[in-house]
Scaffold this motif. Structure first.
Motif, mmCIF file in Angstrom:
data_model
loop_
_atom_site.group_PDB
_atom_site.id
_atom_site.type_symbol
_atom_site.label_atom_id
_atom_site.label_comp_id
_atom_site.label_asym_id
_atom_site.label_seq_id
_atom_site.Cartn_x
_atom_site.Cartn_y
_atom_site.Cartn_z
ATOM 1 N N ARG A 120 0.815 -1.222 0.000
ATOM 2 C CA ARG A 120 0.000 0.000 0.000
ATOM 3 C C ARG A 120 0.847 1.270 0.000
ATOM 4 O O ARG A 120 0.301 2.366 -0.104
ATOM 5 C CB ARG A 120 -0.998 -0.021 1.163
ATOM 6 C CG ARG A 120 -0.410 0.181 2.521
ATOM 7 C CD ARG A 120 -1.402 -0.031 3.647
ATOM 8 N NE ARG A 120 -2.482 0.928 3.701
ATOM 9 C CZ ARG A 120 -3.144 1.261 4.822
ATOM 10 N NH1 ARG A 120 -2.831 0.708 5.984
ATOM 11 N NH2 ARG A 120 -4.119 2.114 4.807
ATOM 12 N N TYR A 192 -12.558 0.625 2.933
ATOM 13 C CA TYR A 192 -13.265 1.655 3.701
ATOM 14 C C TYR A 192 -14.560 1.990 2.932
ATOM 15 O O TYR A 192 -14.488 2.482 1.794
ATOM 16 C CB TYR A 192 -12.454 2.946 3.759
ATOM 17 C CG TYR A 192 -11.291 3.003 4.711
ATOM 18 C CD1 TYR A 192 -10.098 2.337 4.448
ATOM 19 C CD2 TYR A 192 -11.358 3.798 5.854
ATOM 20 C CE1 TYR A 192 -9.015 2.440 5.312
ATOM 21 C CE2 TYR A 192 -10.276 3.912 6.716
ATOM 22 C CZ TYR A 192 -9.115 3.239 6.447
ATOM 23 O OH TYR A 192 -8.042 3.351 7.291
ATOM 24 N N ASP A 237 -12.685 -3.940 16.222
ATOM 25 C CA ASP A 237 -11.514 -4.429 15.479
ATOM 26 C C ASP A 237 -11.499 -5.946 15.636
ATOM 27 O O ASP A 237 -10.941 -6.473 16.598
ATOM 28 C CB ASP A 237 -10.227 -3.791 16.025
ATOM 29 C CG ASP A 237 -9.037 -4.067 15.108
ATOM 30 O OD1 ASP A 237 -9.226 -4.722 14.065
ATOM 31 O OD2 ASP A 237 -7.913 -3.628 15.443
HETATM 32 O O1 LIG Z 1 -3.721 1.511 8.486
HETATM 33 P P1 LIG Z 1 -5.110 2.068 8.620
HETATM 34 O O2 LIG Z 1 -5.785 2.292 7.309
HETATM 35 O O3 LIG Z 1 -5.109 3.299 9.502
HETATM 36 O O4 LIG Z 1 -5.966 0.997 9.378
HETATM 37 C C1 LIG Z 1 -5.550 0.482 10.618
HETATM 38 C C2 LIG Z 1 -6.450 -0.646 11.096
HETATM 39 O O5 LIG Z 1 -6.579 -1.607 10.057
HETATM 40 C C3 LIG Z 1 -7.395 -2.731 10.382
HETATM 41 O O6 LIG Z 1 -7.387 -3.594 9.274
HETATM 42 C C4 LIG Z 1 -6.831 -3.446 11.559
HETATM 43 O O7 LIG Z 1 -7.678 -4.537 11.907
HETATM 44 C C5 LIG Z 1 -6.689 -2.492 12.738
HETATM 45 O O8 LIG Z 1 -6.079 -3.175 13.826
HETATM 46 C C6 LIG Z 1 -5.873 -1.283 12.338
HETATM 47 O O9 LIG Z 1 -5.838 -0.353 13.407
#
Ligand SMILES: O=P(O)(O)OC[C@H]1O[C@@H](O)[C@H](O)[C@@H](O)[C@@H]1O
Length: 311
Positions: A120, A192, A237
Motif C-alpha cells: 500500500r 473503507y 476491530d
Molecule cells: O492503516 P489504517 O488504514 O489506519 O488501518 C488500521 C487498522 O486496520 C485494520 O485492518 C486493523 O484490523 C486495525 O487493527 C488497524 O488499526
C-alpha cells in the motif's frame, strides 16, 4: 507533471460472437492528462501530483485509483461515492493512502514488518487495459524492489485487475511466487466504505470463529459470532475466520452492498470510534482477508477475487 512511459501494442480483433473488447496491453503507460486508447480509462494527475486513473463505464458508474498503493479511492454509482477516504489521508507518495481499498500485503499484521506490509505504499504500474461491453478494465502490477526486499527478501509478482461495471466493482488479485524458494504471506483488502456508523451493519458472519483485536491486537481474544447482524456500537476491530463468500453491508445511508469473494477466507470489521473522532461516524471497514499464512511454492500463483455490488 508525472510522466509515465508507454508501450502500446495493437488492439486485438474481436469476432462478433465475443463481447466487444478493445484491449491495450503494455508497460505502465500514458502521460498524465491524456486519454489512454482504452475507452473509459484515463490516466491523470491526482492529489499530490500522484498518477491517478479514472475509470468511466458507459453505464454511468465511475471509479478512481492511485498507482501509489494500487489503491482504489472512489467508486460511484450515480452521484454517491460508496467508498470513503479519511480526511487525514495524505497523498504524498510517502505514507499509505488511508481510505478506499488499500492492500495489506505481504502481511495483514501485526507482525514483523510494518503493520499492513509494503504494497500500500509502493508504486504499482499499469500493464493492461481493455473495455468489455462498456466496462473499463485495468490491470496493475507490483514486483519486488529494493524497498520490498529490505522488508521481505523474495521475488514476487502481484497482478491486480479492476473491472468497473454498471453497479459493481470487481477485483482479482493474483500473487505469483517468482522466487527460487517458497514464501508465505498474509493479505487483505482493507476496504473503507462510506457509512453512517450508527446505522451500519453486516450480515453473513454468524457462526464464524472470531479473533477480537480489542483491546490487544497482539493477543486477540478468541470467540464465536452469535449475531445475525453485526453492528458497530463502539470501537470494533475483529477478525472473522472462515467467513461466508458473500457478506451484506447495510451502510446506514440507504444502500445494501453485497461483498462477494472467492478465496478470501476471512473477514475483518474495523471502526476506530473515538480514536478517530473527526471521521469515525462516516465510514466502516469490511475487509476481505487471508489471515492464515499462504505457503506458495516457486512459480505457483494464489488468486482471490472480490466483487462489490449495489442494488
Ligand atoms: O492503516 P489504517 O488504514 O489506519 O488501518 C488500521 C487498522 O486496520 C485494520 O485492518 C486493523 O484490523 C486495525 O487493527 C488497524 O488499526
Amino acid at each position: 507533471m508525472v510522466a509515465i512511459s508507454m508501450t502500446w501494442s495493437l488492439p486485438s480483433l474481436t469476432s462478433s460472437k465475443l463481447p466487444r473488447v478493445n484491449r491495450y496491453p503494455g508497460m505502465a503507460f500514458a502521460t498524465v492528462n491524456k486519454d489512454t486508447a482504452t475507452l473509459g480509462v484515463k490516466v491523470t494527475e491526482g492529489l499530490g501530483n500522484l498518477p491517478k486513473v479514472v475509470l468511466t463505464s458507459s453505464h454511468g458508474s465511475e471509479a478512481e485509483l492511485y498507482l501509489y498503493g494500487g489503491c482504489v479511492t472512489s467508486w460511484k454509482v450515480g452521484s454517491k461515492d460508496l467508498l470513503f477516504v479519511r480526511p487525514d489521508a495524505v497523498f504524498n507518495g510517502q505514507k499509505p493512502i488511508s481510505g478506499g481499498i488499500p492492500h495489506c500485503f505481504p502481511q495483514f499484521g501485526p507482525g514483523p514488518m510494518q503493520q499492513h506490509g509494503f504494497a500500500r505504499n509502493s508504486n504499482w504500474s499499469i500493464v493492461d487495459s481493455e473495455n468489455v461491453d462498456g466496462s473499463p478494465v485495468i490491470t496493475l502490477e507490483l514486483k519486488d524492489s529494493p524497498y520490498s526486499r529490505a522488508m521481505w527478501d523474495y521475488s514476487f509478482q502481484a497482478l491486480y485487475k479492476i473491472t468497473l461495471d454498471k453497479k459493481s466493482l470487481s477485483t482479482e488479485l493474483k500473487i505469483t511466487n517468482t522466487d527460487k524458494t517458497a514464501f508465505s504471506f498474509t493479505t487483505a483488502l482493507h476496504t473503507y466504505f462510506s457509512a453512517s456508523v450508527s446505522g451500519a451493519s453486516v450480515r453473513g458472519l454468524k457462526g464464524c470463529k472470531t479473533l477480537n483485536k480489542d483491546p490487544d491486537p497482539k493477543n486477540p481474544v478468541e470467540g464465536k459470532e452469535e449475531r445475525d447482524v453485526v453492528t458497530y456500537p463502539g470501537f470494533v476491530d475483529c477478525v472473522y475466520l472462515g467467513a461466508a463468500n458473500e457478506l451484506y453491508l447495510d451502510n446506514g445511508l440507504g444502500d445494501i452492498i453485497s461483498i462477494k469473494n472467492t478465496n478470501w477466507p476471512d473477514a475483518v470489521l474495523w471502526n476506530p470510534h473515538l480514536t478517530m473522532e473527526a471521521c469515525y461516524k462516516d465510514f466502516v471497514c469490511v475487509e476481505n482477508a487471508q489471515i492464515g499464512n499462504v505457503e506458495l511454492e516457486p512459480e505457483k500463483p494464489w488468486v482471490a477475487t472480490q466483487q462489490l455490488s449495489v442494488g
